[in-house]
Write a protein that holds these residues in place. Structure first.
Motif, PDB file in Angstrom:
ATOM      1  N   ASP A  92       0.863  -1.184   0.000  1.00  0.00           N
ATOM      2  CA  ASP A  92       0.000   0.000   0.000  1.00  0.00           C
ATOM      3  C   ASP A  92       0.903   1.239   0.000  1.00  0.00           C
ATOM      4  O   ASP A  92       1.829   1.316   0.820  1.00  0.00           O
ATOM      5  CB  ASP A  92      -0.875   0.001   1.260  1.00  0.00           C
ATOM      6  CG  ASP A  92      -1.668  -1.296   1.387  1.00  0.00           C
ATOM      7  OD1 ASP A  92      -2.692  -1.430   0.712  1.00  0.00           O
ATOM      8  OD2 ASP A  92      -1.224  -2.185   2.145  1.00  0.00           O
ATOM      9  N   TYR A 100       0.262   4.318   0.874  1.00  0.00           N
ATOM     10  CA  TYR A 100       0.005   5.296   1.953  1.00  0.00           C
ATOM     11  C   TYR A 100       0.413   6.698   1.498  1.00  0.00           C
ATOM     12  O   TYR A 100       1.403   7.264   1.969  1.00  0.00           O
ATOM     13  CB  TYR A 100       0.754   4.900   3.239  1.00  0.00           C
ATOM     14  CG  TYR A 100       0.184   3.645   3.874  1.00  0.00           C
ATOM     15  CD1 TYR A 100      -1.093   3.641   4.437  1.00  0.00           C
ATOM     16  CD2 TYR A 100       0.911   2.459   3.892  1.00  0.00           C
ATOM     17  CE1 TYR A 100      -1.625   2.496   5.007  1.00  0.00           C
ATOM     18  CE2 TYR A 100       0.381   1.295   4.457  1.00  0.00           C
ATOM     19  CZ  TYR A 100      -0.881   1.327   5.003  1.00  0.00           C
ATOM     20  OH  TYR A 100      -1.412   0.189   5.565  1.00  0.00           O
ATOM     21  N   ARG A 126       4.956   6.889   7.631  1.00  0.00           N
ATOM     22  CA  ARG A 126       5.686   5.914   8.456  1.00  0.00           C
ATOM     23  C   ARG A 126       5.243   4.475   8.186  1.00  0.00           C
ATOM     24  O   ARG A 126       5.930   3.526   8.500  1.00  0.00           O
ATOM     25  CB  ARG A 126       5.471   6.228   9.949  1.00  0.00           C
ATOM     26  CG  ARG A 126       6.349   7.349  10.472  1.00  0.00           C
ATOM     27  CD  ARG A 126       5.855   7.793  11.827  1.00  0.00           C
ATOM     28  NE  ARG A 126       5.983   6.739  12.833  1.00  0.00           N
ATOM     29  CZ  ARG A 126       7.081   6.524  13.553  1.00  0.00           C
ATOM     30  NH1 ARG A 126       8.124   7.299  13.386  1.00  0.00           N
ATOM     31  NH2 ARG A 126       7.123   5.568  14.454  1.00  0.00           N
ATOM     32  N   LYS A 127       4.019   4.350   7.616  1.00  0.00           N
ATOM     33  CA  LYS A 127       3.498   3.003   7.350  1.00  0.00           C
ATOM     34  C   LYS A 127       4.016   2.435   6.032  1.00  0.00           C
ATOM     35  O   LYS A 127       3.808   1.248   5.737  1.00  0.00           O
ATOM     36  CB  LYS A 127       1.967   3.047   7.289  1.00  0.00           C
ATOM     37  CG  LYS A 127       1.317   3.181   8.652  1.00  0.00           C
ATOM     38  CD  LYS A 127      -0.184   3.338   8.459  1.00  0.00           C
ATOM     39  CE  LYS A 127      -0.916   3.111   9.756  1.00  0.00           C
ATOM     40  NZ  LYS A 127      -1.537   1.819   9.870  1.00  0.00           N
ATOM     41  N   ARG A 128       4.640   3.299   5.208  1.00  0.00           N
ATOM     42  CA  ARG A 128       5.142   2.800   3.916  1.00  0.00           C
ATOM     43  C   ARG A 128       6.232   1.766   4.176  1.00  0.00           C
ATOM     44  O   ARG A 128       7.122   1.998   5.005  1.00  0.00           O
ATOM     45  CB  ARG A 128       5.706   3.962   3.076  1.00  0.00           C
ATOM     46  CG  ARG A 128       4.640   4.943   2.676  1.00  0.00           C
ATOM     47  CD  ARG A 128       5.208   6.123   1.915  1.00  0.00           C
ATOM     48  NE  ARG A 128       4.210   7.178   1.835  1.00  0.00           N
ATOM     49  CZ  ARG A 128       4.478   8.479   1.754  1.00  0.00           C
ATOM     50  NH1 ARG A 128       5.736   8.906   1.694  1.00  0.00           N
ATOM     51  NH2 ARG A 128       3.502   9.360   1.699  1.00  0.00           N
ATOM     52  N   SER A 180       9.779   2.987   4.179  1.00  0.00           N
ATOM     53  CA  SER A 180      10.145   4.157   5.003  1.00  0.00           C
ATOM     54  C   SER A 180      11.446   3.834   5.752  1.00  0.00           C
ATOM     55  O   SER A 180      11.794   2.654   5.928  1.00  0.00           O
ATOM     56  CB  SER A 180       9.028   4.476   5.997  1.00  0.00           C
ATOM     57  OG  SER A 180       9.024   3.494   7.016  1.00  0.00           O
ATOM     58  N   SER A 193       0.833  12.029   6.424  1.00  0.00           N
ATOM     59  CA  SER A 193       0.688  11.635   7.828  1.00  0.00           C
ATOM     60  C   SER A 193       0.838  10.114   8.013  1.00  0.00           C
ATOM     61  O   SER A 193       1.030   9.624   9.113  1.00  0.00           O
ATOM     62  CB  SER A 193      -0.681  12.079   8.354  1.00  0.00           C
ATOM     63  OG  SER A 193      -1.693  11.495   7.558  1.00  0.00           O
ATOM     64  N   LYS A 194       0.723   9.370   6.896  1.00  0.00           N
ATOM     65  CA  LYS A 194       0.810   7.902   6.966  1.00  0.00           C
ATOM     66  C   LYS A 194       2.169   7.405   6.459  1.00  0.00           C
ATOM     67  O   LYS A 194       2.376   6.186   6.314  1.00  0.00           O
ATOM     68  CB  LYS A 194      -0.303   7.261   6.115  1.00  0.00           C
ATOM     69  CG  LYS A 194      -1.708   7.513   6.635  1.00  0.00           C
ATOM     70  CD  LYS A 194      -2.130   6.387   7.536  1.00  0.00           C
ATOM     71  CE  LYS A 194      -3.392   6.637   8.320  1.00  0.00           C
ATOM     72  NZ  LYS A 194      -4.609   6.502   7.590  1.00  0.00           N
ATOM     73  N   LYS A 204      -0.930   9.664   1.901  1.00  0.00           N
ATOM     74  CA  LYS A 204      -0.999  10.824   2.814  1.00  0.00           C
ATOM     75  C   LYS A 204       0.308  10.940   3.589  1.00  0.00           C
ATOM     76  O   LYS A 204       0.801   9.937   4.124  1.00  0.00           O
ATOM     77  CB  LYS A 204      -2.155  10.649   3.803  1.00  0.00           C
ATOM     78  CG  LYS A 204      -3.490  10.976   3.222  1.00  0.00           C
ATOM     79  CD  LYS A 204      -4.521  11.061   4.334  1.00  0.00           C
ATOM     80  CE  LYS A 204      -5.906  11.198   3.745  1.00  0.00           C
ATOM     81  NZ  LYS A 204      -6.934  10.658   4.608  1.00  0.00           N
TER      82      LYS A 204
END
Ligand SMILES: C[S@@+](CC[C@H](N)C(=O)[O-])C[C@H]1O[C@@H](n2cnc3c(N)ncnc32)[C@H](O)[C@@H]1O
Length: 220
Positions: free
Chosen positions: A124, A126, A133-135, A138, A130-131, A128
């Motif tokens: 995914d 991500y 860190r979920k990549r 990252s 703000s998201k 945004k």
């Protein structure tokens, strides 16, 4: 939960090639003893992970192609992993298993310096900020992968997302890492890599939408 999903969840526990963590992300490693996968594979062949594996298309196809390597598909979605697990059992593949957990905890399941390759297939994006860190590429995730990868281990990302692709390349640049290979369009460039023609469930949908598929590999 739909009936089909519930049945798959109940079956997961009984499938010999699926390991489930299922605990919330702990602050300390716990759950499996290190070496849990060696007990399953019963050999010391190189370990290759497919992260965000969904239905495990890469894990299963590569396991068929490379019987002298072991493959582990990792995803949190049990109903998707079930599909990969069932396919591997049907094909009687002994060199592939699935781990249902958050990839955020990946270093809790593998010893440092033990993984030969990591594939990240259509994670995914991500989009945004703000998201971010979920990549799965990252800096936080790359640090986790670095811990478990062998010194010459490689990470390979396949994605349809221009944004995630650029983000990943920029992140490598910031770390002064030169990618091993960059392919902007898997189906238009001559990259000489058979493995890139394995198509995942999501990839097929992206191709139908006319999106181009990108690939990058690198060491950490
Ligand atoms: C877009 S799907 C791609 C699935 C498959 N690789 C494919 O190409 O068909 C992304 C997958 O990543 C998984 N995923 C995303 N972030 C994750 C995380 N932090 N831990 C475990 N799974 C994650 C989701 O559950 C989902 O199955």
């Amino acid at each position: 939960m739909s009936k089909g999903k519930l049945e798959k969840f109940n079956e997961l526990a009984a499938m010999a090639n699926i390991f489930e963590d299922g605990t919330p992300i702990p602050t300390e490693p716990k759950g499996f003893e290190m070496g849990w996968h060696r007990e399953y594979f019963k050999n010391d062949n190189p370990i290759v992970l497919e992260l965000a594996c969904g239905k495990g298309d890469y894990a299963v196809a590569l396991a068929e192609k490379y019987p002298d390597k072991n493959f582990i598909g990792v995803d949190i979605k049990g109903n998707r992993i079930w599909v990969g697990g069932a396919k591997a059992l049907e094909k009687d593949l002994k060199n592939v298993l699935f781990l249902r957990t958050y990839i955020d905890k990946i270093e809790h399941f593998f010893e440092p310096n033990s993984i030969s390759e990591i594939w990240i297939t259509f994670p995914d994006p991500y989009l945004k900020k703000s998201k971010a860190r979920k990549r799965l590429t990252s800096p936080l995730f790359l640090e986790r992968y670095k811990k478990i990868l062998k010194k010459d281990g490689i990470v390979q990302l396949k994605t349809d997302s221009n944004e995630l692709f650029e983000y990943t390349i920029e992140g490598l640049d910031e770390k002064k890492i030169t990618p091993i290979k960059v392919v902007q369009n898997v189906y238009k460039e001559d990259h000489g890599m058979d493995q890139l023609f394995i198509q995942t469930y999501y990839e097929k949908m992206h191709l139908e939408d006319g999106r181009s598929i990108k690939y990058v590999s690198f060491r950490l």
